[in-house]
Design a protein around this motif. Structure first.
Motif, mmCIF file in Angstrom:
data_model
loop_
_atom_site.group_PDB
_atom_site.id
_atom_site.type_symbol
_atom_site.label_atom_id
_atom_site.label_comp_id
_atom_site.label_asym_id
_atom_site.label_seq_id
_atom_site.Cartn_x
_atom_site.Cartn_y
_atom_site.Cartn_z
ATOM 1 N N VAL A 9 -48.347 18.626 23.669
ATOM 2 C CA VAL A 9 -47.344 18.290 22.342
ATOM 3 C C VAL A 9 -48.268 18.746 21.104
ATOM 4 C CG1 VAL A 9 -47.815 15.760 21.539
ATOM 5 C CG2 VAL A 9 -47.768 16.405 23.305
ATOM 6 N N GLY A 10 -49.257 18.994 20.828
ATOM 7 C CA GLY A 10 -50.040 19.411 19.837
ATOM 8 C C GLY A 10 -49.528 20.755 19.460
ATOM 9 N N ALA A 11 -48.854 21.748 20.333
ATOM 10 C CA ALA A 11 -49.055 22.825 20.073
ATOM 11 C C ALA A 11 -47.333 22.874 19.725
ATOM 12 C CB ALA A 11 -49.183 23.444 21.869
ATOM 13 N N LEU A 12 -46.276 22.109 19.665
ATOM 14 C CA LEU A 12 -44.925 22.156 20.123
ATOM 15 C C LEU A 12 -44.725 22.634 17.902
ATOM 16 C CD1 LEU A 12 -43.578 18.495 20.663
ATOM 17 C CD2 LEU A 12 -42.907 21.033 21.172
ATOM 18 N N ARG A 13 -45.469 22.393 17.532
ATOM 19 C CA ARG A 13 -45.723 23.110 15.798
ATOM 20 C C ARG A 13 -45.619 24.315 15.623
ATOM 21 N NH1 ARG A 13 -49.930 22.760 11.367
ATOM 22 N NH2 ARG A 13 -49.555 23.263 9.227
ATOM 23 N N ALA A 14 -46.368 25.411 17.032
ATOM 24 C CA ALA A 14 -46.374 26.723 17.042
ATOM 25 C C ALA A 14 -44.786 27.579 17.189
ATOM 26 C CB ALA A 14 -46.988 27.137 18.016
ATOM 27 N N PRO A 15 -44.123 27.186 18.251
ATOM 28 C CA PRO A 15 -42.363 27.678 17.823
ATOM 29 C C PRO A 15 -41.869 28.002 16.433
ATOM 30 C CG PRO A 15 -43.360 26.448 20.176
ATOM 31 C CD PRO A 15 -44.170 26.368 19.245
ATOM 32 N N LEU A 16 -42.272 26.288 16.085
ATOM 33 C CA LEU A 16 -41.173 25.854 14.400
ATOM 34 C C LEU A 16 -42.317 27.049 13.503
ATOM 35 C CD1 LEU A 16 -41.593 21.850 14.422
ATOM 36 C CD2 LEU A 16 -39.925 23.507 15.738
ATOM 37 N N VAL A 17 -43.817 26.598 13.647
ATOM 38 C CA VAL A 17 -44.343 27.834 12.273
ATOM 39 C C VAL A 17 -43.825 29.188 12.203
ATOM 40 C CG1 VAL A 17 -46.524 28.875 11.560
ATOM 41 C CG2 VAL A 17 -46.063 26.073 11.985
ATOM 42 N N GLU A 18 -43.682 29.112 13.384
ATOM 43 C CA GLU A 18 -42.950 30.913 13.772
ATOM 44 C C GLU A 18 -42.437 31.196 13.198
ATOM 45 O OE1 GLU A 18 -44.745 33.428 14.748
ATOM 46 O OE2 GLU A 18 -46.893 33.113 15.027
ATOM 47 N N VAL A 19 -40.765 30.181 13.638
ATOM 48 C CA VAL A 19 -39.177 29.955 12.804
ATOM 49 C C VAL A 19 -39.608 30.112 11.521
ATOM 50 C CG1 VAL A 19 -36.823 29.013 12.955
ATOM 51 C CG2 VAL A 19 -38.192 29.521 15.328
ATOM 52 N N SER A 20 -40.477 29.059 10.513
ATOM 53 C CA SER A 20 -40.454 29.512 9.481
ATOM 54 C C SER A 20 -41.206 30.362 8.978
ATOM 55 C CB SER A 20 -41.521 28.004 9.368
ATOM 56 O OG SER A 20 -40.779 26.549 9.404
ATOM 57 N N ILE A 21 -41.760 31.440 9.684
ATOM 58 C CA ILE A 21 -42.595 32.604 9.292
ATOM 59 C C ILE A 21 -40.866 33.631 9.179
ATOM 60 C CG2 ILE A 21 -43.853 34.557 9.449
ATOM 61 C CD1 ILE A 21 -45.493 32.708 10.417
ATOM 62 N N ARG A 22 -40.245 33.534 9.962
ATOM 63 C CA ARG A 22 -39.388 34.286 9.947
ATOM 64 C C ARG A 22 -37.845 34.672 9.291
ATOM 65 N NH1 ARG A 22 -38.915 38.297 14.500
ATOM 66 N NH2 ARG A 22 -40.966 38.359 15.448
ATOM 67 N N LEU A 23 -37.781 33.223 9.812
ATOM 68 C CA LEU A 23 -37.019 32.449 8.274
ATOM 69 C C LEU A 23 -36.837 32.808 6.953
ATOM 70 C CD1 LEU A 23 -35.292 29.199 9.562
ATOM 71 C CD2 LEU A 23 -34.496 31.668 9.974
ATOM 72 N N ALA A 24 -38.474 32.767 6.518
ATOM 73 C CA ALA A 24 -38.796 33.310 5.247
ATOM 74 C C ALA A 24 -38.360 34.371 4.758
ATOM 75 C CB ALA A 24 -40.069 32.409 4.841
ATOM 76 N N GLU A 25 -39.277 35.303 6.230
ATOM 77 C CA GLU A 25 -39.218 36.940 5.503
ATOM 78 C C GLU A 25 -36.969 37.008 5.043
ATOM 79 O OE1 GLU A 25 -40.549 38.510 9.174
ATOM 80 O OE2 GLU A 25 -42.461 38.351 8.538
ATOM 81 N N SER A 26 -36.891 36.451 6.246
ATOM 82 C CA SER A 26 -34.890 37.173 6.396
ATOM 83 C C SER A 26 -34.436 36.850 5.395
ATOM 84 C CB SER A 26 -34.878 36.659 7.491
ATOM 85 O OG SER A 26 -34.461 35.027 7.532
ATOM 86 N N GLY A 27 -34.798 34.507 4.839
ATOM 87 C CA GLY A 27 -34.532 34.365 3.328
ATOM 88 C C GLY A 27 -33.019 33.458 3.783
ATOM 89 N N GLU A 28 -32.935 32.814 5.389
ATOM 90 C CA GLU A 28 -32.218 31.740 5.950
ATOM 91 C C GLU A 28 -32.521 30.916 6.203
ATOM 92 O OE1 GLU A 28 -29.433 31.866 9.482
ATOM 93 O OE2 GLU A 28 -31.389 33.049 9.975
ATOM 94 N N SER A 29 -31.380 30.185 5.683
ATOM 95 C CA SER A 29 -32.476 28.458 5.666
ATOM 96 C C SER A 29 -32.342 27.991 7.120
ATOM 97 C CB SER A 29 -31.297 27.729 5.162
ATOM 98 O OG SER A 29 -30.070 27.406 5.573
#
Length: 314
Positions: free
Chosen positions: A263-283
């Motif tokens: 359950v706690g690991a549900l944060r992991a994919p969200l963090v990874e996507v946030s990093i990718r979105l920050a790199e690409s500039g997409e919201s």
């Protein structure tokens, strides 16, 4: 099991386990249960000890061959070799494919992982009992450990060989436990994308070597691959046995810890996507539909697998 057809069937079961092991949120141990080989797998793994390993290796001398064969039979060696061959084949193939998807479709890929993890946690929550302070503490500890690690590891942990070794120990040992995904723990530790890319380049290096086109990629990836596998060997003989011991002594508290870890690991994919979105500039608003659709697909896959599986017994 002596016929060729039986060995081919076992190899295919290994492929099914390996495919699950390579995807965060799906447990190879659960697939082993579904396929009816989990108890034999655990018996074989726990039968391996230093004495038997020495006896098997002593078969290099002709006079020791009979005893080496006996030791190999005692650890169900043929079963393990064929099963591991199938697992290895699938892991390499799936990770190579996942590496391509992470490079080209990161939001959808991590969305799919999020759905896998969410459904896995939902399926396993029915086995959690939180009726004592000890079990509540175990659940809280598992959740906090995974939640905090999911945010810290992705940005702070390096891909140095010691970190890769620890990741291998944790991930490979988890692969034989029902309900716990080794690849999910790699995501939590911030090593999944790195290892999938490393395995993909390692395979490319082997192909290049076979074609006589150089060995640069192979030389670069051999150290982390060997280190990861070495950590995995240690994990099987230590962490997996420790968890098995914990399950035998405090089953309910250990299950609460393991499921809360998911359950706690549900944060992991969200963090990874946030990093990718920050790199690409997409919201997030623009990426959310792709993420959600892929998550639904991942959740549906787990629910289908669960419907065709028996109740998980630890």
């Amino acid at each position: 099991m002596t016929g060729l057809r039986d060995w081919v069937t076992l190899y295919l079961k290994g492929i099914a386990m390996g495919s699950a092991d390579a995807v965060p949120g799906v447990s190879g141990g659960t697939i082993a249960l579904i396929l009816g080989i989990y108890e034999r797998l655990i018996a074989a793994v726990t039968a391996i000890d230093p004495d038997r390993i020495v006896r098997v290796l002593s078969g290099a001398r002709p006079r020791n061959i009979p005893d080496a064969r006996a030791a190999f039979h005692e650890i169900d060696g043929a079963f393990l070799v064929v099963l591991l061959a199938g697992i290895g084949t699938a892991v390499v193939a799936v990770l190579s494919g996942v590496n391509y998807l992470l490079e080209t479709r990161p939001v959808a890929t991590y969305g799919f992982f999020f759905g896998l993890i969410t459904a896995s946690a939902a399926v396993l929550l029915g086995d959690v009992e939180l009726d004592t302070p000890r079990r509540k503490a175990a659940a809280a500890g598992g959740f906090l450990l995974a939640f905090l690690a999911s945010g810290y590891a992705s940005t702070a942990l390096t891909t140095s060989l010691p970190v890769v070794f620890v990741a291998g120990a944790v991930a490979v040992s988890a692969m034989i436990l029902p309900g716990v995904s080794g690849s999910l723990l790699l995501v939590v530790l911030g090593q999944y994308e790195y290892m999938s890319g490393t395995v993909s380049r390692f395979v490319d290096g082997l192909v290049a070597l076979a074609l006589g086109n150089g060995t640069n990629a192979l030389a670069e990836t051999i150290p982390p691959v060997v280190t990861f596998l070495a950590g995995g060997v240690l994990g099987v003989f230590t962490i997996a046995h420790a968890v098995k011991y914990a399950l035998s002594r405090a089953r309910a508290a250990t299950i609460a810890f393991l499921v809360s870890l998911i359950v706690g690991a549900l944060r992991a994919p969200l963090v990874e996507v946030s990093i990718r979105l920050a790199e690409s500039g997409e919201s997030w608003r623009a990426a959310a539909p792709r993420f959600a659709l892929a998550a639904i697909g991942g959740a549906a896959l787990v629910l289908v697998l669960d419907r065709h599986s028996a109740t998980i017994e630890y």
